[in-house]
Design an enzyme around this catalytic site. Sequence first.
Site, mmCIF file in Angstrom:
data_model
loop_
_atom_site.group_PDB
_atom_site.id
_atom_site.type_symbol
_atom_site.label_atom_id
_atom_site.label_comp_id
_atom_site.label_asym_id
_atom_site.label_seq_id
_atom_site.Cartn_x
_atom_site.Cartn_y
_atom_site.Cartn_z
ATOM 1 N N SER A 102 -1.911 -9.136 -11.478
ATOM 2 C CA SER A 102 -3.210 -8.519 -10.862
ATOM 3 C C SER A 102 -3.111 -7.390 -10.310
ATOM 4 O O SER A 102 -1.997 -6.646 -9.201
ATOM 5 C CB SER A 102 -4.046 -9.356 -10.202
ATOM 6 O OG SER A 102 -5.132 -8.342 -9.115
ATOM 7 N N TYR A 154 -4.739 -15.131 -2.561
ATOM 8 C CA TYR A 154 -5.280 -14.921 -3.957
ATOM 9 C C TYR A 154 -4.087 -14.106 -4.616
ATOM 10 O O TYR A 154 -3.388 -14.130 -4.983
ATOM 11 C CB TYR A 154 -6.372 -14.119 -4.388
ATOM 12 C CG TYR A 154 -6.813 -13.517 -5.566
ATOM 13 C CD1 TYR A 154 -6.046 -14.972 -6.739
ATOM 14 C CD2 TYR A 154 -6.399 -12.346 -5.939
ATOM 15 C CE1 TYR A 154 -5.964 -14.640 -8.192
ATOM 16 C CE2 TYR A 154 -6.367 -11.710 -7.718
ATOM 17 C CZ TYR A 154 -6.171 -13.005 -7.590
ATOM 18 O OH TYR A 154 -6.200 -12.413 -9.798
ATOM 19 N N LYS A 171 -1.012 -14.532 -6.400
ATOM 20 C CA LYS A 171 -0.118 -13.693 -7.207
ATOM 21 C C LYS A 171 1.721 -12.765 -7.335
ATOM 22 O O LYS A 171 1.909 -13.309 -8.249
ATOM 23 C CB LYS A 171 -0.318 -12.349 -8.156
ATOM 24 C CG LYS A 171 -2.490 -13.347 -8.319
ATOM 25 C CD LYS A 171 -2.075 -13.508 -9.632
ATOM 26 C CE LYS A 171 -3.552 -14.493 -10.018
ATOM 27 N NZ LYS A 171 -3.402 -14.218 -11.197
#
Length: 338
Positions: free
Chosen positions: A125, A149, A153
């Site tokens: 992302s 989050y 990643k």
Amino acid sequence: MSRLLITGGAGYIGSHSAVVLSKIGHQVVLYDNLSNSSRAALENLDQIVGQHMPFVKGDVRNTELLASTLASHSIDAVIHFAGLKSVGESTDKPIDYYANNVQGAISLLQAMQMQRVTTLIFSSSATVYGNPQYLPLDETHPTSATNPYGRSKLQIEEMLRDVAKSDPNWRIACLRYFNPVGAHESSLIGESPTGIPNNLMPYIVQVAAGQQATLSIFGDDYPTPDGTGVRDYIHVMDVAEGHAAALDFLSKTNGWHAINLGTGNGRSVLEMVDAFEKASGRKVPYRVVARRVGDVAECYANPHKSDQLLGWKAARNLDDMCASSWQFHKATGLAVSQ
Ligand code: NAD
Ligand code: WQD
């Protein structure tokens, strides 16, 4: 053509990618625990591709089930979409995020190692760039994380880089998506978040459909042309096609690669409202409220590397993104008359 395992294949981006990959002749096996998706999506997928896609219901933390799935379907490559993706929720439930995302990725790598499957595309992302130090964001921009989050990643990306360094057989692409929106032209699959949407496009759709009264615009005092936040919205079918291009690239190249999937165009919240009103013929009433904590003013890609390495560029425009989101929402029967 390859035999592919798609984890998270019943979800939003995974299902669109499954369609694209299957249509160009790859054999696709879907693997999902259905924690954020449904069997209905799987049936619709079969309808779009005109054949049954094998599906295994399982968690990516179940290494044995993954390994046996890789073996029984003679899988050549894995595309790993499965994971949790809500920034806000990750702050409240960091353990769930590290377990599903990081532990899930470790489990997948163990299963792949066991079965000697060494080609992997990972859903990363633009969040790994943290607060932009310059724009547009190219892949050499420093990485950082501002929430669990994003950190999950980043940790997975770094783990994958170590794995690729350890053995030249590994072929790994971390595709850094910007803001995927829109739906497949059939309107059979699309984004259907449960509860009140966190992201802009699904929220706009619900306002246009009369399910929410007004859009709250989080700040109009950013240093952007109209004061509202700017992002790089990209059609989910373009993102899906980016995976086909990345798979082709990995068939010729080993090692670890981080590649942006973005359009390079920054669009403001007000531009999105305007484009959506034009595409849907509906009004999107809004009010400006305070900035959302953690938001950045602008975030958009430098798409040069994907063009150079993958020969891939986003092809669809903002009207395609808005119109397909609206068509999908109408097809699900949730839009009320205005
Ligand atoms: P999604 O929630 O629609 O799809 C994820 C799928 O993974 C769901 O079907 C869910 O049931 C499944 N899943 C979750 N945890 C699992 C587990 N432990 N085992 C097996 N299956 C599991 O999300 P999406 O928007 O399609 O995103 C796919 C990937 O792309 C995610 O990894 C996400 O972080 C990443 N990503 C998404 C965006 C975005 O804006 N949608 C942007 C950048 C990156
Ligand atoms: C876009 C713009 C908001 C909702 C998030 C994740 C990121 C990535 C994509 C996965 C911003 C504004 C939004 C609303 C608004 N996901 N907005 N009113 O913040 O770029 O990214 O999704 O990796 O990690 O952080 O996307 O759609 O939430 O917001 O004004 O009700 O719309 O302030 O400017 P974002 P978004």
